[in-house]
Design a protein around this motif. Sequence first.
Motif, PDB file in Angstrom:
ATOM      1  N   ILE A  67       0.958  -1.134  -0.113  1.00  0.00           N
ATOM      2  CA  ILE A  67       0.020   0.085   0.015  1.00  0.00           C
ATOM      3  C   ILE A  67       0.749   1.213  -0.006  1.00  0.00           C
ATOM      4  O   ILE A  67       1.734   1.297   0.651  1.00  0.00           O
ATOM      5  CB  ILE A  67      -0.873  -0.104   1.351  1.00  0.00           C
ATOM      6  N   ALA A  68       0.607   1.986  -0.929  1.00  0.00           N
ATOM      7  CA  ALA A  68       1.318   3.418  -1.063  1.00  0.00           C
ATOM      8  C   ALA A  68       0.805   4.639  -0.921  1.00  0.00           C
ATOM      9  O   ALA A  68      -0.483   4.802  -1.390  1.00  0.00           O
ATOM     10  CB  ALA A  68       2.280   3.304  -2.295  1.00  0.00           C
ATOM     11  N   ARG A  69       1.257   5.705  -0.295  1.00  0.00           N
ATOM     12  CA  ARG A  69       0.614   7.045  -0.244  1.00  0.00           C
ATOM     13  C   ARG A  69       1.596   8.173  -0.730  1.00  0.00           C
ATOM     14  O   ARG A  69       2.940   8.133  -0.221  1.00  0.00           O
ATOM     15  CB  ARG A  69       0.336   7.481   1.206  1.00  0.00           C
ATOM     16  N   ARG A  70       1.085   8.742  -1.868  1.00  0.00           N
ATOM     17  CA  ARG A  70       2.228   9.674  -2.426  1.00  0.00           C
ATOM     18  C   ARG A  70       2.266  10.711  -1.486  1.00  0.00           C
ATOM     19  O   ARG A  70       1.271  11.327  -0.933  1.00  0.00           O
ATOM     20  CB  ARG A  70       1.636  10.077  -3.689  1.00  0.00           C
ATOM     21  N   LEU A  71       3.500  10.997  -0.872  1.00  0.00           N
ATOM     22  CA  LEU A  71       3.953  12.282  -0.534  1.00  0.00           C
ATOM     23  C   LEU A  71       4.262  13.614  -0.783  1.00  0.00           C
ATOM     24  O   LEU A  71       3.857  14.635  -0.911  1.00  0.00           O
ATOM     25  CB  LEU A  71       5.026  11.954   0.560  1.00  0.00           C
ATOM     26  N   ILE A  72       4.896  13.305  -2.201  1.00  0.00           N
ATOM     27  CA  ILE A  72       5.400  14.543  -3.080  1.00  0.00           C
ATOM     28  C   ILE A  72       5.708  14.020  -4.345  1.00  0.00           C
ATOM     29  O   ILE A  72       6.157  12.656  -4.304  1.00  0.00           O
ATOM     30  CB  ILE A  72       6.402  15.285  -2.351  1.00  0.00           C
ATOM     31  N   ASP A  73       5.948  14.841  -5.307  1.00  0.00           N
ATOM     32  CA  ASP A  73       6.642  14.631  -6.498  1.00  0.00           C
ATOM     33  C   ASP A  73       7.990  15.110  -6.543  1.00  0.00           C
ATOM     34  O   ASP A  73       8.245  16.183  -6.122  1.00  0.00           O
ATOM     35  CB  ASP A  73       5.728  15.163  -7.844  1.00  0.00           C
ATOM     36  N   SER A  74       8.961  14.244  -7.235  1.00  0.00           N
ATOM     37  CA  SER A  74      10.196  14.505  -7.069  1.00  0.00           C
ATOM     38  C   SER A  74      10.699  14.808  -8.759  1.00  0.00           C
ATOM     39  O   SER A  74      10.885  14.070  -9.379  1.00  0.00           O
ATOM     40  CB  SER A  74      11.292  13.542  -6.440  1.00  0.00           C
ATOM     41  N   ARG A  75      11.007  16.231  -8.987  1.00  0.00           N
ATOM     42  CA  ARG A  75      11.543  16.526 -10.272  1.00  0.00           C
ATOM     43  C   ARG A  75      12.980  16.416 -10.448  1.00  0.00           C
ATOM     44  O   ARG A  75      13.756  16.581  -9.509  1.00  0.00           O
ATOM     45  CB  ARG A  75      11.187  17.878 -10.720  1.00  0.00           C
ATOM     46  N   TRP A  76      13.585  15.776 -11.561  1.00  0.00           N
ATOM     47  CA  TRP A  76      14.878  15.651 -11.937  1.00  0.00           C
ATOM     48  C   TRP A  76      15.192  16.530 -12.890  1.00  0.00           C
ATOM     49  O   TRP A  76      14.445  17.181 -13.745  1.00  0.00           O
ATOM     50  CB  TRP A  76      15.116  14.281 -12.337  1.00  0.00           C
ATOM     51  N   VAL A  77      16.532  17.322 -12.744  1.00  0.00           N
ATOM     52  CA  VAL A  77      17.176  18.161 -13.646  1.00  0.00           C
ATOM     53  C   VAL A  77      18.332  17.630 -14.177  1.00  0.00           C
ATOM     54  O   VAL A  77      19.215  17.279 -13.850  1.00  0.00           O
ATOM     55  CB  VAL A  77      17.658  19.448 -12.704  1.00  0.00           C
ATOM     56  N   VAL A  78      18.637  17.961 -15.300  1.00  0.00           N
ATOM     57  CA  VAL A  78      20.067  17.777 -16.169  1.00  0.00           C
ATOM     58  C   VAL A  78      20.388  19.119 -15.869  1.00  0.00           C
ATOM     59  O   VAL A  78      20.075  20.303 -16.014  1.00  0.00           O
ATOM     60  CB  VAL A  78      19.550  17.598 -17.953  1.00  0.00           C
ATOM     61  N   CYS A  79      21.899  18.838 -15.543  1.00  0.00           N
ATOM     62  CA  CYS A  79      22.624  20.113 -15.274  1.00  0.00           C
ATOM     63  C   CYS A  79      24.109  19.950 -15.362  1.00  0.00           C
ATOM     64  O   CYS A  79      24.475  18.662 -15.622  1.00  0.00           O
ATOM     65  CB  CYS A  79      22.451  20.298 -13.633  1.00  0.00           C
ATOM     66  N   ALA A  80      24.813  20.937 -15.419  1.00  0.00           N
ATOM     67  CA  ALA A  80      26.229  20.726 -15.232  1.00  0.00           C
ATOM     68  C   ALA A  80      26.916  22.422 -14.488  1.00  0.00           C
ATOM     69  O   ALA A  80      26.101  22.963 -14.266  1.00  0.00           O
ATOM     70  CB  ALA A  80      26.814  20.705 -16.682  1.00  0.00           C
ATOM     71  N   SER A  81      27.944  22.059 -14.370  1.00  0.00           N
ATOM     72  CA  SER A  81      28.697  23.280 -13.662  1.00  0.00           C
ATOM     73  C   SER A  81      29.250  24.261 -14.906  1.00  0.00           C
ATOM     74  O   SER A  81      29.154  24.085 -15.861  1.00  0.00           O
ATOM     75  CB  SER A  81      30.079  22.919 -12.911  1.00  0.00           C
ATOM     76  N   PRO A  82      29.261  25.627 -14.352  1.00  0.00           N
ATOM     77  CA  PRO A  82      29.642  26.905 -15.212  1.00  0.00           C
ATOM     78  C   PRO A  82      31.035  26.293 -16.022  1.00  0.00           C
ATOM     79  O   PRO A  82      31.323  26.695 -17.000  1.00  0.00           O
ATOM     80  CB  PRO A  82      29.725  27.848 -14.317  1.00  0.00           C
ATOM     81  N   GLY A  83      31.773  25.705 -15.029  1.00  0.00           N
ATOM     82  CA  GLY A  83      33.203  25.184 -15.645  1.00  0.00           C
ATOM     83  C   GLY A  83      33.036  24.345 -16.660  1.00  0.00           C
ATOM     84  O   GLY A  83      33.917  24.617 -17.525  1.00  0.00           O
TER      85      GLY A  83
END
Length: 301
Positions: free
Chosen positions: A154-170
């Motif tokens: 049995i599962a209760r959704r607590l929140i959604d988690s968004r994923w991000v593609v990212c890199a450093s400025p360097g």
Amino acid sequence: MVKADDIFLFVQVVDEGSFSRVAEKLAMTNSVVSKRISRLEQELNVQLFYRTTRKLNLTEAGHALYGKARLAKQALQDAQDTVTGYGDAVRGKIKVTVPVVSAHVILSRSIAEFCKLYPDVEIELIVTNRMVDIINDGFDLAIRTADLEDSSLIARRLIDSRWVVCASPGYIAQHGKPSHPAQLKDHQCLIYKYEGVGPDNWQFSDQETDFYVQVVGRFHANSLESIRQALLNDFGIAYLPQVLIHEDLKSGRLVPLLDDYAAKNLGVYAVYPRSRQPDKKLNLLVEHFRDAFQHKKEYFY
């Protein structure tokens, strides 16, 4: 004939991790506890513990018995609580497993706050990204970030988690920004290996359909934090949960990429066995977790 009391005593020994602690709690001698466990092993014709001078370790048979017996013990307690009214009290032990990032950012603090609110509650916290067997490993509750398919839970959704593609400025200064996911093949990608396998196929959307891009890279890790550290060291591009890099994005240490295409969103769930009727303390803990996540929802999406 196997006695139910001996099985429940076995569960308590596993929970406490010690014959002596159980003996003290039940006002027995160590020898009585040991004899009853030995009697149970003889009746079942299996060895339940590997006994050493330092600790008790479950055998494979012990693990199998513990998972089922703990649920039976709890079901009996739930039935007694319903009759006696004890179920309205907030007391007892909850064994919880949570993923590393959620524990670090939110849940360790949240559990401490919960224990302060309810001084008769004891919580055993196991922090791991491993997909534990909730029933056989004796957990009352698990927090999971995933697309759930297991109908026995049995599962209760607590929140959604968004994923991000990212890199450093360097990294961007040296290698440029991809303008489309297909261009990731020309970049060093940092790949999160969950339990030894992959997501080297990254999920995207062009607003009409979802599609996947197979990425390549020389750095694979089963730790999201290790991927983050490699990012901060200008080593490549990664696809990470926003909650892990929220502060890095705010400070500019990391830069989001391909925002128009990124489409990975996972639910964060509170999960417990279908055969386990949640009591008041478990319901309160789940609600407490939900409030904690919602209080920091800007970290997640």
